[in-house]
Design a protein around this motif. Sequence first.
Motif, PDB file in Angstrom:
ATOM      1  N   ASP A   9       0.845  -1.193   0.000  1.00 30.36           N
ATOM      2  CA  ASP A   9       0.000   0.000   0.000  1.00 30.36           C
ATOM      3  C   ASP A   9       0.879   1.242   0.000  1.00 30.36           C
ATOM      4  O   ASP A   9       1.863   1.283   0.728  1.00 30.36           O
ATOM      5  CB  ASP A   9      -0.795  -0.012   1.315  1.00 30.36           C
ATOM      6  CG  ASP A   9      -2.246   0.273   1.110  1.00 30.36           C
ATOM      7  OD1 ASP A   9      -2.563   1.442   0.932  1.00 30.36           O
ATOM      8  OD2 ASP A   9      -3.034  -0.699   1.153  1.00 30.36           O
ATOM      9  N   THR A  10       0.511   2.269  -0.754  1.00 34.19           N
ATOM     10  CA  THR A  10       1.361   3.459  -0.747  1.00 34.19           C
ATOM     11  C   THR A  10       0.705   4.621   0.005  1.00 34.19           C
ATOM     12  O   THR A  10       1.285   5.692   0.134  1.00 34.19           O
ATOM     13  CB  THR A  10       1.676   3.917  -2.192  1.00 34.19           C
ATOM     14  OG1 THR A  10       0.447   3.956  -2.908  1.00 34.19           O
ATOM     15  CG2 THR A  10       2.662   2.985  -2.871  1.00 34.19           C
ATOM     16  N   GLY A  11      -0.505   4.381   0.533  1.00 35.86           N
ATOM     17  CA  GLY A  11      -1.230   5.459   1.210  1.00 35.86           C
ATOM     18  C   GLY A  11      -0.896   5.533   2.692  1.00 35.86           C
ATOM     19  O   GLY A  11       0.120   5.017   3.153  1.00 35.86           O
ATOM     20  N   VAL A  12      -1.787   6.223   3.418  1.00 34.22           N
ATOM     21  CA  VAL A  12      -1.604   6.356   4.865  1.00 34.22           C
ATOM     22  C   VAL A  12      -1.969   5.018   5.521  1.00 34.22           C
ATOM     23  O   VAL A  12      -3.039   4.463   5.259  1.00 34.22           O
ATOM     24  CB  VAL A  12      -2.493   7.500   5.418  1.00 34.22           C
ATOM     25  CG1 VAL A  12      -2.366   7.591   6.929  1.00 34.22           C
ATOM     26  CG2 VAL A  12      -2.103   8.820   4.767  1.00 34.22           C
ATOM     27  N   MET A  52      -0.016   6.479  12.710  1.00 34.27           N
ATOM     28  CA  MET A  52      -0.002   6.246  11.265  1.00 34.27           C
ATOM     29  C   MET A  52       1.344   6.684  10.666  1.00 34.27           C
ATOM     30  O   MET A  52       2.097   7.436  11.296  1.00 34.27           O
ATOM     31  CB  MET A  52      -1.150   7.021  10.598  1.00 34.27           C
ATOM     32  CG  MET A  52      -2.515   6.780  11.250  1.00 34.27           C
ATOM     33  SD  MET A  52      -3.036   5.054  11.240  1.00 34.27           S
ATOM     34  CE  MET A  52      -3.521   4.876   9.523  1.00 34.27           C
ATOM     35  N   ASN A  53       1.616   6.242   9.450  1.00 35.60           N
ATOM     36  CA  ASN A  53       2.925   6.548   8.838  1.00 35.60           C
ATOM     37  C   ASN A  53       3.114   8.037   8.527  1.00 35.60           C
ATOM     38  O   ASN A  53       4.236   8.493   8.321  1.00 35.60           O
ATOM     39  CB  ASN A  53       3.171   5.688   7.584  1.00 35.60           C
ATOM     40  CG  ASN A  53       2.117   5.899   6.515  1.00 35.60           C
ATOM     41  OD1 ASN A  53       1.099   6.545   6.757  1.00 35.60           O
ATOM     42  ND2 ASN A  53       2.339   5.346   5.333  1.00 35.60           N
ATOM     43  N   ASP A  54       2.027   8.813   8.543  1.00 34.15           N
ATOM     44  CA  ASP A  54       2.187  10.266   8.338  1.00 34.15           C
ATOM     45  C   ASP A  54       2.279  11.007   9.681  1.00 34.15           C
ATOM     46  O   ASP A  54       2.234  12.236   9.720  1.00 34.15           O
ATOM     47  CB  ASP A  54       1.021  10.820   7.494  1.00 34.15           C
ATOM     48  CG  ASP A  54      -0.328  10.700   8.208  1.00 34.15           C
ATOM     49  OD1 ASP A  54      -0.367  10.100   9.311  1.00 34.15           O
ATOM     50  OD2 ASP A  54      -1.333  11.194   7.676  1.00 34.15           O
ATOM     51  N   GLY A  55       2.388  10.243  10.777  1.00 29.11           N
ATOM     52  CA  GLY A  55       2.569  10.858  12.100  1.00 29.11           C
ATOM     53  C   GLY A  55       1.266  11.153  12.823  1.00 29.11           C
ATOM     54  O   GLY A  55       1.285  11.539  13.989  1.00 29.11           O
ATOM     55  N   THR A  56       0.130  10.972  12.150  1.00 27.89           N
ATOM     56  CA  THR A  56      -1.136  11.239  12.830  1.00 27.89           C
ATOM     57  C   THR A  56      -1.448  10.118  13.823  1.00 27.89           C
ATOM     58  O   THR A  56      -0.964   8.992  13.689  1.00 27.89           O
ATOM     59  CB  THR A  56      -2.322  11.376  11.835  1.00 27.89           C
ATOM     60  OG1 THR A  56      -2.341  10.231  10.998  1.00 27.89           O
ATOM     61  CG2 THR A  56      -2.197  12.623  11.001  1.00 27.89           C
TER      62      THR A  56
END
Length: 331
Positions: A259-262, A307-311
């Motif tokens: 997966d390339t998304g969040v 999450m991978n975006d830090g959220t």
Amino acid sequence: MIHLSLFKQLKKHVAVFSAFACASGLLTGCGSVTPQTSSDLVMDTVFTVTVYGNGAEPSELLEIGKELDSNVLSRFSEGSLVSDYNNGITSDEVAALVGRCDEINEASSGAFDVRLGALADLWDIDGAAKGEAEFVLPTEREIETALENKNTIDLGAAGKGIYLDEVKAALDEKSVSGAVISAGGSILVYGAKPDGTPFKVGIKDPFGEDASGTFGIIQISGGYFISTSGSYERYIDLDGVRYHHILDPRTGYPAWSQDTGVCPVSVTIIANDGFTSDALSTACFVLGPDKGLELAEQYGAEVIYIMNDGTVITSDGIITANDNRLTFSLK
Ligand code: AMP
Ligand code: MG
């Protein structure tokens, strides 16, 4: 080679744990009662047991883990009940554990599956991450074959929680006022600290080098089990893709690796028993927040996703505060 790397891991863990214990005012040097603490390598990772007062010896609680692993849970320990089970010799104990896991399999629509030892062997992320085996990307055909072979039980996703449930039962039999049992990514906070302040349990920073930093702190009273599953724990990075040890039984690949998304990088569960906290941390990692929050709620557990975006995404029962550092507590 194995021992050297595990020993380094042990030393690192003790250092991190001590920093925590001191920060929470547990050590004599910080002006409070001296707890007894002991660490050892159990279930292929570092366990650390801290007991307040003289009600139980940390070493005897660590011993429960070693015996449980070699006599019951380890599929690599010859003569263990799980190893026997995988060789066609069934037992009520393993049948009961597999039954509990199958319930979570059903509740998670197949995201949690302890029958996929063959798939775990195919990826062998543990061996590759430890440098014991060369990492070879499996072919689609090999993945399909491994997914069809559901004959090898692997309780790696729930074993530490099962151990914590055993320890809780042992502590209940003794006059222990408080204890912290840290079994790899799963922790039991038991009773109360002598000074009456809440326990503080760190969530590892999944973005820090070696995951040695702390992302946030959970402040919590005794009686809870806290488990974290993350893609930073054991992994191989290849061509920009992280192949880690939590597998998605529906695809046969490490969860979210295609997966390339969040997507999640760390999932922490707070539950009333160890089995549930450990199994759900793995299941909720695979499911992601949308379905994972529902699954946790179904089991009366709270969940913290990083999450991978830090959220950060939490379930409704969690209060998040961010004064000097990120702190989570129960409502
Ligand atoms: P944990 O660190 O508790 O998330 O457990 C990860 C371990 O559980 C892996 O090393 C595998 O042995 C096993 N495992 C990986 N993916 C799954 C899954 N989807 N369901 C059940 N067990 C799994
Ligand atoms: Mg788990």
